[in-house]
Design an enzyme around this catalytic site. Structure first.
Site, PDB file in Angstrom:
ATOM      1  N   CYS A 110       0.852  -1.189   0.000  1.00 12.02           N
ATOM      2  CA  CYS A 110       0.000   0.000   0.000  1.00 12.02           C
ATOM      3  C   CYS A 110       0.889   1.242   0.000  1.00 12.02           C
ATOM      4  O   CYS A 110       1.889   1.296   0.725  1.00 12.02           O
ATOM      5  CB  CYS A 110      -0.896  -0.008   1.242  1.00 12.02           C
ATOM      6  SG  CYS A 110      -2.058   1.370   1.274  1.00 12.02           S
ATOM      7  N   HIS A 153      -9.217  -3.562  -2.727  1.00 19.09           N
ATOM      8  CA  HIS A 153      -8.221  -2.851  -1.915  1.00 19.09           C
ATOM      9  C   HIS A 153      -8.598  -1.367  -1.801  1.00 19.09           C
ATOM     10  O   HIS A 153      -8.551  -0.780  -0.710  1.00 19.09           O
ATOM     11  CB  HIS A 153      -6.827  -3.017  -2.556  1.00 19.09           C
ATOM     12  CG  HIS A 153      -5.716  -2.292  -1.863  1.00 19.09           C
ATOM     13  ND1 HIS A 153      -4.665  -2.940  -1.244  1.00 19.09           N
ATOM     14  CD2 HIS A 153      -5.462  -0.964  -1.716  1.00 19.09           C
ATOM     15  CE1 HIS A 153      -3.838  -2.033  -0.730  1.00 19.09           C
ATOM     16  NE2 HIS A 153      -4.300  -0.840  -1.009  1.00 19.09           N
ATOM     17  N   GLU A 154      -9.012  -0.786  -2.945  1.00 22.91           N
ATOM     18  CA  GLU A 154      -9.349   0.656  -2.949  1.00 22.91           C
ATOM     19  C   GLU A 154     -10.646   0.936  -2.207  1.00 22.91           C
ATOM     20  O   GLU A 154     -10.728   1.904  -1.443  1.00 22.91           O
ATOM     21  CB  GLU A 154      -9.447   1.192  -4.385  1.00 22.91           C
ATOM     22  CG  GLU A 154      -8.211   0.970  -5.254  1.00 22.91           C
ATOM     23  CD  GLU A 154      -6.904   1.247  -4.550  1.00 22.91           C
ATOM     24  OE1 GLU A 154      -5.906   0.602  -4.885  1.00 22.91           O
ATOM     25  OE2 GLU A 154      -6.871   2.098  -3.624  1.00 22.91           O
ATOM     26  N   HIS A 157     -10.222   1.105   1.433  1.00 22.77           N
ATOM     27  CA  HIS A 157      -9.700   2.385   1.921  1.00 22.77           C
ATOM     28  C   HIS A 157     -10.846   3.367   2.223  1.00 22.77           C
ATOM     29  O   HIS A 157     -10.742   4.190   3.137  1.00 22.77           O
ATOM     30  CB  HIS A 157      -8.768   3.049   0.900  1.00 22.77           C
ATOM     31  CG  HIS A 157      -7.334   2.592   0.973  1.00 22.77           C
ATOM     32  ND1 HIS A 157      -6.577   2.648   2.123  1.00 22.77           N
ATOM     33  CD2 HIS A 157      -6.527   2.092   0.015  1.00 22.77           C
ATOM     34  CE1 HIS A 157      -5.357   2.185   1.864  1.00 22.77           C
ATOM     35  NE2 HIS A 157      -5.296   1.845   0.587  1.00 22.77           N
TER      36      HIS A 157
HETATM   37  O1  LIG Z   1      -4.582   2.023  -2.255  1.00 23.28           O
HETATM   38  C1  LIG Z   1      -3.728   1.826  -3.331  1.00 23.28           C
HETATM   39  N1  LIG Z   1      -2.378   1.678  -2.995  1.00 23.28           N
HETATM   40  O2  LIG Z   1      -2.032   1.680  -1.735  1.00 23.28           O
HETATM   41  C2  LIG Z   1      -1.484   1.165  -4.020  1.00 23.28           C
HETATM   42  C3  LIG Z   1      -1.366  -0.341  -4.033  1.00 23.28           C
HETATM   43  C4  LIG Z   1      -2.569  -0.994  -4.557  1.00 23.28           C
HETATM   44  C5  LIG Z   1      -2.599  -2.499  -4.499  1.00 23.28           C
HETATM   45  C6  LIG Z   1      -1.458  -3.277  -4.308  1.00 23.28           C
HETATM   46  C7  LIG Z   1      -1.566  -4.671  -4.282  1.00 23.28           C
HETATM   47  C8  LIG Z   1      -2.817  -5.263  -4.441  1.00 23.28           C
HETATM   48  C9  LIG Z   1      -3.932  -4.474  -4.626  1.00 23.28           C
HETATM   49  C10 LIG Z   1      -3.817  -3.101  -4.655  1.00 23.28           C
HETATM   50 NI    NI Z   2      -3.601   1.141  -0.507  1.00 22.34          NI
END
Ligand SMILES: OCN(O)CCCc1ccccc1
Ligand code: NI
Length: 183
Positions: A110, A153-154, A157
């Site tokens: 992240c 993942h987003e 958040h």
């Molecule tokens: O929130 C986005 N961010 O922190 C960048 C990394 C995004 C991400 C990395 C690995 C698997 C899924 C999503």
């Molecule tokens: Ni992230």
């Protein structure tokens, strides 16, 4: 343009709050913010630009990460077939998902977390996401593989959830039942 200086790090309260719905149609300010977020994600994947401005590569970004507590996400990622998923979305929501789960065999990272948290992050294998795109259109996306993982993942958040919250604390690499590995 956004740089790493704009990205808040773990421990910042914005990362643990539930973000507010964006009033639609989006204001010019909210549109500009989301455009800058998508530009960051694209820039961070361009080696010359990333190197020049010290950008950590990211395949997505959520507004709370730039201390904007609004439900906006940017994603710029290719799936295993090379199809590009590039979106700025207002108010994204998962409207349905598979029972089956999936996880990145490499684990997740992240931009708001400077240290590694090794371990499998269980996600839904397939999801359907609805939201409103930058040009004001309602979009409905059926996702699997890496795109499905990034959107989860987003959207996490936006709800104050960090990827490592999902990792098995006793055994980070414990087998996840009914799950497919995604490389
Ligand atoms: O929130 C986005 N961010 O922190 C960048 C990394 C995004 C991400 C990395 C690995 C698997 C899924 C999503
Ligand atoms: Ni992230």
């Amino acid at each position: 343009m956004l740089t790493m200086d704009n990205i808040v790090r773990d421990g910042h309260p914005s990362l643990r709050k539930v973000a507010e719905e964006v009033p639609l149609p989006a204001s010019d300010e909210d549109k500009a913010t989301l455009e800058r977020m998508l530009e960051y994600v694209k820039n961070s994947q361009n080696p010359e630009v990333a190197e020049k401005y010290g950008l950590r590569p990211g395949i997505g970004l959520a507004a709370p990460q730039i201390d904007v507590e609004k439900r906006m996400i940017a994603v710029h990622v290719h799936d295993e077939k090379g199809n590009l998923y590039s979106y700025g979305l207002f108010n994204p929501r998962i409207i349905s998902h598979s029972v089956e789960r999936a996880y990145l065999t490499a684990g997740e990272g992240c931009l708001s977390v400077d240290e590694p948290y090794p371990g499998y992050v269980p996600r839904y294998a397939r999801i359907t996401v609805k939201g409103v795109s930058l040009d004001g259109e309602e979009v409905k996306l059926r996702l699997k593989g890496l795109p499905a993982i990034v959107f989860q993942h987003e959207i996490d958040h936006l709800n104050g959830v960090m990827f490592y919250d999902h990792i098995n604390k006793e055994d980070p690499f414990a087998e996840i039942d009914n799950a497919i590995p995604v490389d």
